[in-house]
Design an enzyme around this catalytic site. Structure first.
Site, PDB file in Angstrom:
ATOM      1  N   SER A   1      88.349  81.198  24.223  1.00 46.63           N
ATOM      2  CA  SER A   1      89.446  81.220  23.229  1.00 46.63           C
ATOM      3  C   SER A   1      88.920  81.571  21.848  1.00 46.63           C
ATOM      4  O   SER A   1      89.585  82.271  21.089  1.00 46.63           O
ATOM      5  CB  SER A   1      90.177  79.874  23.203  1.00 46.63           C
ATOM      6  OG  SER A   1      89.368  78.860  22.637  1.00 46.63           O
TER       7      SER A   1
ATOM      8  N   ARG B   1      64.347  79.385  32.774  1.00 48.37           N
ATOM      9  CA  ARG B   1      65.097  79.703  31.552  1.00 48.37           C
ATOM     10  C   ARG B   1      64.604  81.025  30.985  1.00 48.37           C
ATOM     11  O   ARG B   1      65.388  81.876  30.577  1.00 48.37           O
ATOM     12  CB  ARG B   1      64.930  78.559  30.544  1.00 48.37           C
ATOM     13  CG  ARG B   1      65.940  78.545  29.419  1.00 48.37           C
ATOM     14  CD  ARG B   1      65.773  77.335  28.508  1.00 48.37           C
ATOM     15  NE  ARG B   1      66.146  76.082  29.134  1.00 48.37           N
ATOM     16  CZ  ARG B   1      67.398  75.634  29.186  1.00 48.37           C
ATOM     17  NH1 ARG B   1      68.385  76.359  28.674  1.00 48.37           N
ATOM     18  NH2 ARG B   1      67.703  74.489  29.755  1.00 48.37           N
TER      19      ARG B   1
ATOM     20  N   ARG C   1      74.625  77.399  27.177  1.00 46.37           N
ATOM     21  CA  ARG C   1      73.212  77.342  27.551  1.00 46.37           C
ATOM     22  C   ARG C   1      72.369  77.175  26.304  1.00 46.37           C
ATOM     23  O   ARG C   1      72.675  77.785  25.262  1.00 46.37           O
ATOM     24  CB  ARG C   1      72.786  78.632  28.272  1.00 46.37           C
ATOM     25  CG  ARG C   1      73.607  78.974  29.494  1.00 46.37           C
ATOM     26  CD  ARG C   1      73.517  77.927  30.549  1.00 46.37           C
ATOM     27  NE  ARG C   1      72.150  77.776  31.062  1.00 46.37           N
ATOM     28  CZ  ARG C   1      71.772  76.772  31.855  1.00 46.37           C
ATOM     29  NH1 ARG C   1      72.631  75.842  32.168  1.00 46.37           N
ATOM     30  NH2 ARG C   1      70.538  76.693  32.288  1.00 46.37           N
TER      31      ARG C   1
ATOM     32  N   LEU D   1      69.245  78.057  24.218  1.00 47.44           N
ATOM     33  CA  LEU D   1      68.382  79.239  24.155  1.00 47.44           C
ATOM     34  C   LEU D   1      66.998  78.822  23.646  1.00 47.44           C
ATOM     35  O   LEU D   1      66.880  77.966  22.767  1.00 47.44           O
ATOM     36  CB  LEU D   1      69.002  80.286  23.237  1.00 47.44           C
ATOM     37  CG  LEU D   1      70.355  80.835  23.749  1.00 47.44           C
ATOM     38  CD1 LEU D   1      71.094  81.568  22.634  1.00 47.44           C
ATOM     39  CD2 LEU D   1      70.143  81.732  24.963  1.00 47.44           C
TER      40      LEU D   1
ATOM     41  N   ASN E   1      76.805  80.220  15.834  1.00 41.37           N
ATOM     42  CA  ASN E   1      77.363  79.368  16.887  1.00 41.37           C
ATOM     43  C   ASN E   1      78.455  78.499  16.280  1.00 41.37           C
ATOM     44  O   ASN E   1      78.394  78.153  15.096  1.00 41.37           O
ATOM     45  CB  ASN E   1      76.281  78.460  17.484  1.00 41.37           C
ATOM     46  CG  ASN E   1      76.837  77.565  18.596  1.00 41.37           C
ATOM     47  OD1 ASN E   1      77.548  78.029  19.476  1.00 41.37           O
ATOM     48  ND2 ASN E   1      76.529  76.277  18.523  1.00 41.37           N
TER      49      ASN E   1
ATOM     50  N   HIS F   1      80.232  74.841  16.752  1.00 41.17           N
ATOM     51  CA  HIS F   1      79.974  73.545  17.386  1.00 41.17           C
ATOM     52  C   HIS F   1      81.116  72.599  17.011  1.00 41.17           C
ATOM     53  O   HIS F   1      81.463  72.498  15.830  1.00 41.17           O
ATOM     54  CB  HIS F   1      78.632  72.984  16.884  1.00 41.17           C
ATOM     55  CG  HIS F   1      78.290  71.656  17.454  1.00 41.17           C
ATOM     56  ND1 HIS F   1      77.840  71.488  18.745  1.00 41.17           N
ATOM     57  CD2 HIS F   1      78.349  70.418  16.920  1.00 41.17           C
ATOM     58  CE1 HIS F   1      77.631  70.193  18.970  1.00 41.17           C
ATOM     59  NE2 HIS F   1      77.939  69.527  17.886  1.00 41.17           N
TER      60      HIS F   1
ATOM     61  N   THR G   1      69.214  78.331  15.079  1.00 38.52           N
ATOM     62  CA  THR G   1      67.755  78.274  14.887  1.00 38.52           C
ATOM     63  C   THR G   1      67.158  77.592  16.117  1.00 38.52           C
ATOM     64  O   THR G   1      67.879  77.188  17.020  1.00 38.52           O
ATOM     65  CB  THR G   1      67.402  77.416  13.645  1.00 38.52           C
ATOM     66  OG1 THR G   1      67.930  76.094  13.872  1.00 38.52           O
ATOM     67  CG2 THR G   1      68.013  78.006  12.379  1.00 38.52           C
TER      68      THR G   1
ATOM     69  N   LEU H   1      68.336  72.687  18.136  1.00 36.75           N
ATOM     70  CA  LEU H   1      69.705  72.690  18.651  1.00 36.75           C
ATOM     71  C   LEU H   1      70.711  72.228  17.589  1.00 36.75           C
ATOM     72  O   LEU H   1      70.539  71.172  16.969  1.00 36.75           O
ATOM     73  CB  LEU H   1      69.807  71.754  19.870  1.00 36.75           C
ATOM     74  CG  LEU H   1      71.183  71.677  20.532  1.00 36.75           C
ATOM     75  CD1 LEU H   1      71.532  73.007  21.192  1.00 36.75           C
ATOM     76  CD2 LEU H   1      71.239  70.529  21.531  1.00 36.75           C
TER      77      LEU H   1
HETATM   78  C1  GRF Z   1      85.082  74.776  21.992  1.00 37.43           C
HETATM   79  O1  GRF Z   1      85.347  73.413  21.744  1.00 37.43           O
HETATM   80  C2  GRF Z   1      83.858  75.189  21.224  1.00 37.43           C
HETATM   81  O2  GRF Z   1      83.667  74.425  20.050  1.00 37.43           O
HETATM   82  C3  GRF Z   1      82.751  74.863  22.188  1.00 37.43           C
HETATM   83  O3  GRF Z   1      83.260  75.305  23.438  1.00 37.43           O
HETATM   84  C4  GRF Z   1      84.661  74.955  23.462  1.00 37.43           C
HETATM   85  C5  GRF Z   1      85.467  75.987  24.192  1.00 37.43           C
HETATM   86  O4  GRF Z   1      85.321  77.203  23.518  1.00 37.43           O
HETATM   87  N1  GRF Z   1      81.542  75.497  21.818  1.00 37.43           N
HETATM   88  P1  GRF Z   1      86.101  78.557  24.031  1.00 37.43           P
HETATM   89  O5  GRF Z   1      87.545  78.197  24.281  1.00 37.43           O
HETATM   90  O6  GRF Z   1      85.431  78.988  25.330  1.00 37.43           O
HETATM   91  O7  GRF Z   1      85.937  79.518  22.900  1.00 37.43           O
END
Ligand code: GRF
Length: 194
Positions: free
Chosen positions: A13, A64, A90, A92, A106, A108, A140, A143
């Site tokens: 999304s 990995r 994942r 990295l 990213n 979060h 970076t 995490l």
């Molecule tokens: C979201 O809460 C995002 O913050 C986290 O993954 C969840 C789903 O993200 N990293 P999306 O709908 O796949 O973009």
């Protein structure tokens, strides 16, 4: 025009909002969407928007490092200026991160530096926080710890569950990430505060 690759693991999304934001006088365009899960629903959404996609199943790689070597190939082919992790689940390695140092973002779902890692909403509710939200940061080696490029806050309401809070935060993620990417692609690292 900056070239943007987006990595997802699920529904994507946030990826959709990023793709739909990169038009008109936006200084960036998406060139690729990839996932570590071939079944990620976001891949079809990207393809439906005419964006090239790939999937590297992390479960098909013994290590990995092997997974990341495979992930790197399609990325190096398109030479992205910016990589956006969007629901990419994942971790990295520092080696991979270093290749894109200063140009990998990213999102979060917490107000970093609070609650790096998983289950952020449950932890905020458990702690009795009255506010929660999302953060976009530079990736970076540590995490969820890079320079913050944007934050959006939401109230934690009485009776909230992790799901109701996650849904409220996600709405703000969809506003925050495109705003941060547009500013970042224009070379401006001033944090976006929503
Ligand atoms: C979201 O809460 C995002 O913050 C986290 O993954 C969840 C789903 O993200 N990293 P999306 O709908 O796949 O973009």
């Amino acid at each position: 025009m900056k070239r943007v690759a987006i990595l997802i693991s699920g529904g994507g999304s946030n990826m959709v909002r990023l793709l739909d934001s990169m038009d008109g006088d936006h200084p960036a365009r998406a060139v690729l969407v990839g996932s570590n899960d071939p079944a990620a629903g976001g891949l079809a959404k990207a393809a439906g928007r005419g964006i090239a996609t790939f999937a590297i199943d992390h479960r098909a790689h013994a290590s990995r490092a092997a997974f990341e070597a495979a992930l790197l190939e399609p990325l190096l082919e398109v030479q992205p200026d910016i990589i956006c992790l969007a629901g990419f689940m994942r971790i990295l390695t520092p080696d991979f991160v270093r290749r894109f140092d200063g140009r990998m973002l990213n999102i979060h779902p917490s107000l970093l530096p609070k609650y790096p890692g998983l289950h952020t909403h449950a932890r905020a509710i458990e702690a009795g926080d009255t506010q929660a939200g999302a953060t976009v940061h530079e990736v970076t080696a540590d995490l969820d710890a890079g320079p913050i490029l944007g934050q959006a806050r939401v109230p934690v309401l009485v009776g909230d569950t992790a799901d109701t809070l996650a849904a409220r935060v996600l709405v703000q993620e969809h506003r925050l990430y495109p705003a941060v990417l547009r500013r970042f692609a224009a070379g401006d690292r001033t944090p976006v505060i929503l």
